[in-house]
Enzyme design. Structure first.
Site, PDB file in Angstrom:
ATOM      1  CB  SER A   1      39.426  19.314   4.584  1.00  0.00           C
ATOM      2  OG  SER A   1      39.481  17.908   4.446  1.00  0.00           O
TER       3      SER A   1
ATOM      4  CE1 TYR B   1      34.983  19.579   1.765  1.00  0.00           C
ATOM      5  CE2 TYR B   1      36.655  17.854   1.906  1.00  0.00           C
ATOM      6  CZ  TYR B   1      35.858  18.810   2.512  1.00  0.00           C
ATOM      7  OH  TYR B   1      35.929  19.003   3.875  1.00  0.00           O
TER       8      TYR B   1
HETATM    9  N1  LIG Z   1      33.276  15.853   9.032  1.00  0.00           N
HETATM   10  C1  LIG Z   1      34.457  15.695   8.516  1.00  0.00           C
HETATM   11  O1  LIG Z   1      34.981  14.563   8.442  1.00  0.00           O
HETATM   12  C2  LIG Z   1      35.263  16.876   8.021  1.00  0.00           C
HETATM   13  C3  LIG Z   1      36.592  16.641   7.655  1.00  0.00           C
HETATM   14  C4  LIG Z   1      37.362  17.706   7.204  1.00  0.00           C
HETATM   15  C5  LIG Z   1      36.814  18.966   7.140  1.00  0.00           C
HETATM   16  N2  LIG Z   1      35.505  19.169   7.494  1.00  0.00           N
HETATM   17  C6  LIG Z   1      34.982  20.529   7.367  1.00  0.00           C
HETATM   18  O2  LIG Z   1      34.425  20.937   8.598  1.00  0.00           O
HETATM   19  C7  LIG Z   1      33.421  21.915   8.370  1.00  0.00           C
HETATM   20  C8  LIG Z   1      32.198  21.564   9.198  1.00  0.00           C
HETATM   21  O3  LIG Z   1      31.693  20.321   8.746  1.00  0.00           O
HETATM   22  P1  LIG Z   1      30.967  19.275   9.712  1.00  0.00           P
HETATM   23  O4  LIG Z   1      31.754  18.021   9.646  1.00  0.00           O
HETATM   24  O5  LIG Z   1      30.660  19.860  11.023  1.00  0.00           O
HETATM   25  O6  LIG Z   1      29.658  19.008   8.858  1.00  0.00           O
HETATM   26  P2  LIG Z   1      28.114  19.368   9.143  1.00  0.00           P
HETATM   27  O7  LIG Z   1      27.690  18.793  10.435  1.00  0.00           O
HETATM   28  O8  LIG Z   1      27.401  18.981   7.892  1.00  0.00           O
HETATM   29  O9  LIG Z   1      28.125  20.953   9.299  1.00  0.00           O
HETATM   30  C9  LIG Z   1      28.182  21.808   8.189  1.00  0.00           C
HETATM   31  C10 LIG Z   1      27.697  23.179   8.629  1.00  0.00           C
HETATM   32  O10 LIG Z   1      27.738  24.044   7.471  1.00  0.00           O
HETATM   33  C11 LIG Z   1      26.510  24.740   7.389  1.00  0.00           C
HETATM   34  N3  LIG Z   1      26.129  25.047   6.018  1.00  0.00           N
HETATM   35  C12 LIG Z   1      26.014  24.179   4.977  1.00  0.00           C
HETATM   36  N4  LIG Z   1      25.594  24.830   3.884  1.00  0.00           N
HETATM   37  C13 LIG Z   1      25.431  26.130   4.239  1.00  0.00           C
HETATM   38  C14 LIG Z   1      25.019  27.306   3.543  1.00  0.00           C
HETATM   39  N5  LIG Z   1      24.693  27.272   2.243  1.00  0.00           N
HETATM   40  N6  LIG Z   1      24.971  28.479   4.217  1.00  0.00           N
HETATM   41  C15 LIG Z   1      25.302  28.524   5.537  1.00  0.00           C
HETATM   42  N7  LIG Z   1      25.704  27.462   6.244  1.00  0.00           N
HETATM   43  C16 LIG Z   1      25.769  26.269   5.599  1.00  0.00           C
HETATM   44  C17 LIG Z   1      25.491  23.805   7.999  1.00  0.00           C
HETATM   45  O11 LIG Z   1      24.430  24.580   8.487  1.00  0.00           O
HETATM   46  P3  LIG Z   1      22.877  24.336   8.103  1.00  0.00           P
HETATM   47  O12 LIG Z   1      22.652  22.879   8.107  1.00  0.00           O
HETATM   48  O13 LIG Z   1      22.160  25.065   9.178  1.00  0.00           O
HETATM   49  O14 LIG Z   1      22.747  24.940   6.768  1.00  0.00           O
HETATM   50  C18 LIG Z   1      26.261  23.133   9.123  1.00  0.00           C
HETATM   51  O15 LIG Z   1      26.148  23.875  10.303  1.00  0.00           O
HETATM   52  C19 LIG Z   1      33.194  21.947   6.859  1.00  0.00           C
HETATM   53  O16 LIG Z   1      33.842  23.066   6.308  1.00  0.00           O
HETATM   54  C20 LIG Z   1      33.864  20.663   6.376  1.00  0.00           C
HETATM   55  O17 LIG Z   1      34.334  20.773   5.049  1.00  0.00           O
HETATM   56  C21 LIG Z   1      34.726  18.152   7.927  1.00  0.00           C
END
Ligand SMILES: NC(=O)c1ccc[n+]([C@@H]2O[C@H](COP(=O)([O-])OP(=O)(O)OC[C@H]3O[C@@H](n4cnc5c(N)ncnc54)[C@H](OP(=O)(O)O)[C@@H]3O)[C@@H](O)[C@H]2O)c1
Length: 252
Positions: free
Chosen positions: A138, A151
């Site tokens: 991130s 975070y």
């Molecule tokens: N969205 C943003 O603005 C943003 C910005 C910077 C970085 N990121 C990073 O991008 C990555 C993906 O995030 P996203 O934005 O796509 O959010 P998201 O839609 O909430 O996806 C998060 C994913 O992580 C999985 N997950 C959560 N807890 C888990 C657990 N205990 N065991 C296994 N899987 C788990 C979820 O799967 P289940 O629901 O099936 O558990 C989901 O598929 C993350 O690492 C986040 O920190 C996001």
């Protein structure tokens, strides 16, 4: 590496960035293994990818090793990993419970480092070939976002790990890189319980982050900030941390 026919494990593939990445990889000919906890959502993504789904809570002891083991059992090999599963948290550290801190560290750091370890170990047992690992970190890990200290720290930890894992695996034809998203239009903010309420940076679609992940896996890039202009504050935060923090306090 060649993505066509490659066996690629994507964690956090049930939605958001992981799902978009899984679909793009499938479009490039990869055999995608989608991992997550939400069985129904995973099955839907896997069906769209023509791939398979593996459910696992990565915070559980032994879950990461079991996941990689299962991929090797099913496919006989592992060519690339997208370490993407992660959760966020916004709010002052003093207001966080110890369980909330532990949960963030357990998923974002512990399980991610264990996945890097398991992938590296699996790669060394296979005949030499071009392989790759991409960690989705991130921009928060690079600039440090106020009110998101735990975070931000988890993502900075993974950046450091990825850099050195890449050094370790360099001679084994394994390309290790990171993608640092800014704000992405996913369920991430709803899930952390604090909506995104700033006007800048504007959210980008998860497909844009997916393209950066594919570029890293293909060996074209090592560290990609999405959107690109956020690389400027990321650089400033490292080069002139004092003035950067003063600016960040003033302008948010
Ligand atoms: N969205 C943003 O603005 C943003 C910005 C910077 C970085 N990121 C990073 O991008 C990555 C993906 O995030 P996203 O934005 O796509 O959010 P998201 O839609 O909430 O996806 C998060 C994913 O992580 C999985 N997950 C959560 N807890 C888990 C657990 N205990 N065991 C296994 N899987 C788990 C979820 O799967 P289940 O629901 O099936 O558990 C989901 O598929 C993350 O690492 C986040 O920190 C996001």
């Amino acid at each position: 590496m060649q993505l066509s026919d490659a066996v690629v494990l994507v964690t956090g593939a049930s939605g958001g960035i992981g799902a978009a990445t899984a679909e793009l990889l499938a479009a490039r000919g990869a055999r995608v293994v989608c991992a997550g906890r939400d069985e129904a959502a995973l099955a839907a993504v896997a069906a769209r990818c023509g791939g398979s789904a593996l459910t696992a809570d990565l915070r559980e002891p032994g879950a990461v090793d079991a996941l990689v083991e299962e991929v090797l059992t099913r496919y006989g090999r592992l060519d690339a990993v997208v370490a993407n599963a992660g959760i966020g948290h916004a709010g002052a550290v003093a207001a966080m419970t110890a369980e909330q801190v532990t949960s963030l560290v357990d998923l974002n750091v512990r399980s991610t480092l264990l996945l890097g370890r398991a992938a590296a170990a699996a790669f060394t047992t296979q005949p030499p070939a071009d392989r790759a690992i991409c960690f989705v970190t991130s921009i928060a890990g690079a600039v440090g976002v106020s009110g998101e200290s735990v975070y931000s720290a988890t993502k900075a930890a993974v950046e450091a790990f990825a850099l050195l894992l890449g050094e370790e695996l360099r001679d084994q034809r394994v390309h290790v890189g990171t993608v640092l998203p800014g704000i992405v239009d996913t369920a991430f903010f709803d899930r952390r319980g604090a909506p995104y309420d700033r006007r800048v940076p504007r959210p980008v679609p998860p497909s844009r982050v997916a393209r950066a992940v594919v570029d890293v896996l293909a060996g074209r890039r090592r560290r990609v900030v999405v959107p690109r202009w956020l690389a400027v504050p990321a650089w400033l935060a490292g080069a002139v941390p004092g003035p950067y923090r003063a600016l960040a306090r003033r302008f948010g």
